[in-house]
Design an enzyme around this catalytic site. Structure first.
Site, PDB file in Angstrom:
ATOM      1  N   CYS A 222       0.847  -1.178   0.000  1.00 30.15           N
ATOM      2  CA  CYS A 222       0.000   0.000   0.000  1.00 30.15           C
ATOM      3  C   CYS A 222       0.894   1.243   0.000  1.00 30.15           C
ATOM      4  CB  CYS A 222      -0.916  -0.005   1.219  1.00 30.15           C
ATOM      5  SG  CYS A 222      -0.068  -0.300   2.778  1.00 30.15           S
TER       6      CYS A 222
ATOM      7  N   CYS B  25       2.628   1.909   3.201  1.00 31.17           N
ATOM      8  CA  CYS B  25       3.685   0.969   3.568  1.00 31.17           C
ATOM      9  C   CYS B  25       5.018   1.432   2.987  1.00 31.17           C
ATOM     10  CB  CYS B  25       3.362  -0.433   3.045  1.00 31.17           C
ATOM     11  SG  CYS B  25       1.734  -1.020   3.517  1.00 31.17           S
TER      12      CYS B  25
END
Lengths: 77, 360
Positions: free
Chosen positions: A10, A13
């Site tokens: 993501c 992240c």
């Protein structure tokens, strides 16, 4: 010291990984930063929200990008 | 906020309580002032859009182009302002929830009540479809029933604050409420049906074996200041992500408003075109588009004679089901379960589409 960034990819992240690497290299710590994308391994830590940060096997943060102060505190342990 | 923070060290330690009170008062008056300014600007947007179009840009009144431009200048700031307010509010609300807490609340819940709770929690729990897989594994291994997990996974993306804010801003309270209500019902029933069908064997085997240690990690204590910061961060993140889609969507919508003849859509997407609902769903399901871009276009189509049910079905299928999401979920679900998931949700959307075309 071993820091794991758990996240399937993501946007948050990636940001979390980047900021941790920056703080680690600035502090001159010998901590190793590793990005974990394997679902099995992520699941084994029992977290539901990513990115999660694991320091020496212990989940320290989850579902958010850690703040610089937090990362510095982990590095001092 | 930072201004006040920097001021506190000047005060003596004994004055701390007093300084906290001053800070509280300052932030309360600040918030009230912000809301008043917001309201003042919001109320005057229409006049401003007319002034901008006809006085600044000197577009001739009564032309197609003038109408489209006025519409664009009115809708864009209006929707942006509403979105900021709603996203901020929902951000504050979300700071009280986390996927971990939601999992704890749902673990071991009975089926129907669990489905309802899961769909409701789907609205307020911070969720990104990019982390749908760890969430799925975390829920299922912690004893959240499969159907209940699905109710959450359907409601979380479908009933989201961006959709509700835009629907409210462009189409009014009633349609926003209808969308939310039917979205929740679909999430509850679809999850319940998946649970009743006992499809657990179609979850990938390794998921069941993954022994997620579900002991909850202590939640960080958040102060009100943290929550406000969190709310603003959410606003920045969401507006930063959707503004471009919104500008494009409103531009297309404005062009439709200005140039497409009245009732043009009635024959294609009108009530009497019974086949338009399934076609809307078939086109909408694989489509992956940002909802912020879809709603302004949809609003314009409604104005040109498209039927509400058809349009609702299209919106829901674009948001609730998408190809990229299915590819992500394929990691944890066998094809049969993915297929069942798509069919059940799509049928629910079809029913909603027809229902509203008949009723309204």
């Amino acid at each position: 010291m071993e820091i794991k960034v758990l996240g399937p990819g993501c946007p948050k992240c990636k940001k979390a990984e980047k900021i941790i690497k920056e703080v680690v290299s600035e502090s001159g710590s010998d901590a190793r930063v590793e990005k974990i994308t394997d679902m099995m391994e992520i699941a084994s830590y029992g977290i539901v929200s990513t990115p999660a940060i694991v320091v020496n096997g212990e989940v320290k943060s989850k579902g958010k990008i850690p703040k610089i102060n937090e990362i510095k505190a982990w590095l001092k342990m | 906020m930072n201004l006040f923070k920097n001021m506190t060290p000047v005060l003596l330690k004994g004055d701390r309580i007093v300084s906290n009170k001053i800070m509280m008062l300052a932030s309360i008056t600040g918030s009230i002032a912000a809301v008043l300014i917001w309201w003042g600007v919001y109320k005057n947007l229409h006049a401003a859009s007319k002034f901008l179009t006809y006085s600044i840009f000197k577009v001739e009144q009564g032309t197609h182009f003038g109408f489209a431009l006025e519409f664009f200048f009115y809708d864009l700031p209006k929707v942006m302002m509403l979105l900021t307010l709603v996203v901020f509010g929902v951000g504050i609300l979300r700071s009280f929830f986390s996927p971990e807490k939601t999992r704890e609340m749902l673990a071991g819940k009975s089926e129907f009540a669990g489905n309802i709770l899961a769909a409701l929690l789907g609205i307020v729990t911070p969720f990104c479809s990019c982390s749908a897989v760890p969430l799925f594994i975390g829920f299922v291994t912690a004893g959240v029933p499969l159907g209940v997990t699905f109710s959450f996974l359907i409601a979380a993306p479908m009933v989201n604050e961006v959709a509700v804010a835009l629907l409210y801003g462009l189409l009014g309270f009633e349609i926003a409420a209808i969308y939310m209500g039917t979205g929740l019902i679909i999430a509850i029933l679809a999850g319940w049906i998946i649970g009743r069908l006992h499809l657990e064997k179609y979850v990938e085997d390794w998921v069941i074996q993954a022994n997620g240690d579900a002991t909850s990690i202590s939640q960080d204590k958040m102060t009100w200041e943290d929550r406000i910061v969190y709310g603003w961060e959410t606003v920045k993140e969401i507006i930063g992500r959707v503004w471009i889609y919104m500008v494009l969507g409103i531009a297309v919508g404005a062009a439709i408003h200005g140039f497409v003849p009245e009732n043009f859509m009635a024959s294609i997407m009108g009530k009497d075109a019974w086949w338009s609902v399934p076609i809307a769903v078939v086109i909408g399901v694989p489509m992956y588009s940002n909802i912020a871009g879809v709603i302004p276009v949809v609003e314009a189509l409604l104005g040109k004679g498209a039927a509400l049910g058809t349009v609702l079905a299209f919106m829901m299928s674009v948001i609730a089901l998408s190809l990229p999401e299915m590819i992500i979920l394929r990691k944890v679900l066998k094809p049969r379960l993915i297929f069942a998931f798509i069919i059940i949700v799509a049928s629910g959307i079809l029913v909603v589409g027809y229902l509203f075309n008949i009723l309204i």
